[in-house]
Design an enzyme around this catalytic site. Structure first.
Site, PDB file in Angstrom:
ATOM      1  N   GLU A 105      34.005  38.722  44.712  1.00 22.51           N
ATOM      2  CA  GLU A 105      32.993  37.676  44.927  1.00 22.51           C
ATOM      3  C   GLU A 105      33.498  36.658  45.953  1.00 22.51           C
ATOM      4  O   GLU A 105      32.733  36.177  46.789  1.00 22.51           O
ATOM      5  CB  GLU A 105      32.665  36.997  43.588  1.00 22.51           C
ATOM      6  CG  GLU A 105      31.914  37.957  42.661  1.00 22.51           C
ATOM      7  CD  GLU A 105      31.638  37.367  41.287  1.00 22.51           C
ATOM      8  OE1 GLU A 105      32.611  36.946  40.632  1.00 22.51           O
ATOM      9  OE2 GLU A 105      30.469  37.330  40.877  1.00 22.51           O
ATOM     10  N   GLU A 125      33.083  43.149  35.483  1.00 26.96           N
ATOM     11  CA  GLU A 125      32.690  42.193  34.435  1.00 26.96           C
ATOM     12  C   GLU A 125      31.949  42.845  33.279  1.00 26.96           C
ATOM     13  O   GLU A 125      32.069  42.424  32.125  1.00 26.96           O
ATOM     14  CB  GLU A 125      31.836  41.071  35.041  1.00 26.96           C
ATOM     15  CG  GLU A 125      32.608  40.079  35.896  1.00 26.96           C
ATOM     16  CD  GLU A 125      32.903  40.564  37.310  1.00 26.96           C
ATOM     17  OE1 GLU A 125      32.604  41.739  37.632  1.00 26.96           O
ATOM     18  OE2 GLU A 125      33.443  39.764  38.097  1.00 26.96           O
TER      19      GLU A 125
END
Ligand code: NAI
Length: 699
Positions: A105, A125
């Site tokens: 990210e 995640e």
């Protein structure tokens, strides 16, 4: 400092330096923003390269911050990414080795990205029951394309950088470095080349559309629903990526944040994060520090080529470690060898193993009938009949022939390891390695630590477990160790439930609905009901006061041992594993119930689940208190990896914590009043009673 700062000509180089994987904990985020500001303030700097030191670009969030306020403390990851996007000077991410989660990210927030080949890229995640929380679901589809991005986000699996670079139209990587070693220089040159290009490109500005959005996301939801049983996060991943295709970027970010925050508080995410931490914690032994020296482990010997010996050997062959197998007779060796060969051949047929790998593995295997041939092995694992007399003979032989310092391991599932160790003149070298059947497949390994087992032996076998890809959990010496000692109580409850009015199918269905892979009766049929029978016969001698249902004995007296005899609690058709209820078994249970003068009552699924699960919890509490397990998480790992406890509930001890130990104790007190149950057993273990009274938890 957890980031380093250098200036090369007109390029500032910021290097994440937070071993082992450059986790993005608060100190690192703070240091990174400071260095970014420094670069922007320096007139000599025209562009910036962001990279990672050592073995990763960045592995993402710092797991030590999980669940603590530090995780969101400013600058949080979203703010760091915003600072990079708003940097007036271009920022180039130089990505190598590992780029995962928050690390990816972060890279997606940079203006440009250059990757080295061979880098593992992922948004994992979902494996913690979450969606990516720092823009991953909004930026990756823009950079990579909707479908490949969704695949990565929903699976959490890593993909190699060179594969991603080949996706048509992808904007994830602006450039690939020619080699990993060349990345730093090539990234600096690239940063210099684009220093004056304006406007600065931002992933958030890229379009995000799918030509057949409605149909595609419907299809994706159906796929995910089928696979993600009971886990909410994968569907939320689909929703978040769909939002990326339908909403403006900022609204998509808001939606992602909302999903992330809500998921963080779900029991499923709590369970998955617990497992993540418990698995890592299980590999650490309190009094065996990480720097404990390890013994060599270049070759293995296995005694006994039966069910377990063969599977155990395969683990080591798969890891490239030579194995020598010993048996009493040539026929037994031949049989064992044939089974191993058949196992590998079926993997080759299914395309799971390449022919050359198959040959390589078999090439590492040799056999012998003579103990004297074992003297050069670094470790020997015994998997002969489960009888103390046989173990005694074998260990005396091993003591005679094995070289000094060799590790002598036993796969015993019930016998006293300290007694086995005492058959040798070197009890410090003896350890239990309790594999689960099928040993080449099951993830769990109970490492049984004897009273005299040396620390370096423990350190060595824990490292070996990792090498053969097992989840190792340390157990002290007791009958059944952690897993089987608990399952015995669970099985006993299963028996009482039959006596009181249930059928095997009703019990199995209730606990399978709770999430267990298999109920106690289907599991008995799979493992072989004769095993439990043998244990009970021993118990009747050792503990004549202990209460048992006799139904399982009656079943065994009929020769219904389970799948291996085609009949157990259920019937089986040859070659299939479907459990077919058998009316005669039900009649047998009814007749037995009548002979005891019990009138059956209707028992709710809730009671079935509570009695089965809390029996594990109470025995688990005894195990913890006695120090057989050193932490509650270890017990959870045993049940998750070895006994099919539902992953999304995080193991019996975490489940009890969630229900509240006070409530668990209340239920036990209720069960204790049932005259057909075992009031003695339901007396809460002292540790459980204490924690419940203090409002505390196991974990
Ligand atoms: P098995 O009966 O399939 O294999 C035992 C093998 O040992 C036979 O091939 C036999 O010929 C050989 N053997 C017996 N005495 C020997 C000796 N003195 N020297 C060399 N070889 C000898 O038994 P299985 O199921 O493989 O069990 C082996 C051990 O593993 C036992 O201690 C058992 O409790 C334990 N275990 C078994 C599990 C299972 O699910 N079957 C699970 C975990 C542990």
């Amino acid at each position: 400092m957890t980031t380093l700062y250098e200036v090369h000509g007109s390029v500032a180089l910021i290097t994440l330096s937070n071993p082992p994987v450059n986790g993005l904990g608060h100190p690192t985020r703070l240091s990174l923003t400071r260095h970014l500001a420094q670069a922007n303030e320096d007139d000599a700097v025209k562009s910036i390269v962001l990279t990672g030191a050592g073995k990763a670009f960045s592995g993402g969030a710092d797991i030590k911050e999980f669940g603590s306020p530090l995780a969101t403390q400013e600058p949080n990851l979203l703010s760091v990414i915003m600072a990079i996007e708003n940097s007036p000077k271009p920022v180039v991410a130089a990505i190598h080795s590992v780029c995962m989660g928050g690390g990816l990210e972060l890279a997606l927030g940079c203006h440009y990205r250059m990757a080295a080949p061979g880098c593992s890229v992922a948004l994992p995640e979902v494996k913690l029951g979450l969606v990516p929380g720092a823009g991953g679901t909004q930026r990756l589809p823009r950079a990579l394309g909707v479908e490949p991005a969704l695949n990565m986000i929903v699976s959490g699996e890593p993909v190699k950088s060179e594969m991603l670079a080949q996706i048509p139209g992808q904007k994830l990587f602006d450039k690939m470095a020619s080699t990993a070693a060349a990345l730093p220089d090539e990234a600096l040159a690239f940063a210099q080349a684009i220093a004056d290009t304006r406007p600065l490109p931002l992933v958030r500005d890229l379009p995000c559309k799918h030509r057949n959005g409605d149909a595609y996301f419907q299809f994706a939801r159906n796929m995910v629903k089928g696979m993600a049983k009971n886990l909410p996060a994968p569907l939320k991943c689909v929703d978040a990526v769909e939002a990326a295709t339908q909403q403006k970027f900022d609204e998509g970010m808001r939606i992602e944040r909302e999903f992330f925050t809500n998921l963080m508080f779900t029991p499923e995410s709590h369970a998955l994060r617990h497992i993540f931490m418990a698995e890592r914690a299980a590999s650490k032994i309190p009094d065996v520090p990480a720097d404990t020296p390890q013994r060599r482990m270049d070759s293995i010997a296995v005694i006994g080529a039966g069910t377990m010996g063969g599977g155990i050997a395969m683990n080591f062959l798969n890891a490239g470690i030579p194995v020598k197998m010993l048996e009493m007779k040539q026929e037994a060796l031949d049989r064992g060898l044939a089974t191993i060969r058949k196992n590998y051949e079926s993997q080759v047929k299914k395309g799971k193993l390449k022919q050359d790998k198959y040959e390589q593995r078999l090439g590492l295997l040799s056999t012998t009938l003579s103990y004297d041939d074992l003297n050069d092995a670094d470790m020997v694992i015994e998997a002969v009949f489960e009888e103390m007399g046989v173990k005694e003979k074998v260990f005396k032989e091993l003591d005679r022939v094995m070289k000094p310092g060799a590790i002598l391991a036993s796969n015993t599932s019930t016998l006293d390891l300290n007694r086995i160790a005492a058959f040798t003149g070197r009890p410090q070298d003896v350890v239990g390695l309790h594999f689960f059947s099928p040993a080449n497949i099951m993830k769990l390994l109970e490492v049984v630590r004897g009273d005299k087992t040396a620390r370096d032996v423990m350190a060595t076998v824990m490292a070996v477990a990792k090498k053969i890809r097992k989840t190792a959990v340390v157990s002290g010496v007791c009958d059944g160790f952690i897993g089987n000692r608990m399952i015995e109580q669970y099985g006993r409850q299963g028996g009482f439930l039959l006596d009181e009015g249930c059928t095997p199918a009703q019990v199995d269905k209730a606990i399978e609905k709770f999430g267990f892979a298999m109920g106690p009766f289907r599991m008995g049929d799979l493992a072989g009901n004769d095993i439990g029978w043998a244990i009970r016969k021993r118990r009747y001698q050792e503990k004549p006061d202990m209460k048992y249902s006799k139904t399982a004995d009656l079943l065994c007296e009929k020769g219904r041992f389970g799948q291996k005899t085609g009949a157990g609690w259920y019937d089986y058709v040859a070659g299939k594993r479907d459990a077919i209820p058998n009316p005669e078994v039900v009649q047998m249970i009814e007749a037995h119930r009548a002979s005891l003068g019990i009138s059956p009552r209707k028992i709710s699924d809730e009671e079935i689940v509570q009695r089965l699960v809390y029996s594990l919890v109470n025995e688990g509490a005894h195990i913890l208190e006695e120090g057989i397990a050193s932490k509650a998480g270890d017990i959870d790992m045993v049940y998750l990896m070895g006994y099919g406890f539902p992953i999304y509930r995080g193991g019996p001890m975490l489940y009890a914590d969630r229900i509240g130990l006070f409530n668990v104790v209340q239920a036990m007190n209720r069960f204790a009043k049932n005259p057909l149950d075992d009031a003695n057993f339901w007396k809460p273990a002292p540790l459980l009673a204490r924690l419940a009274a203090e409002g505390k938890t196991f974990n």
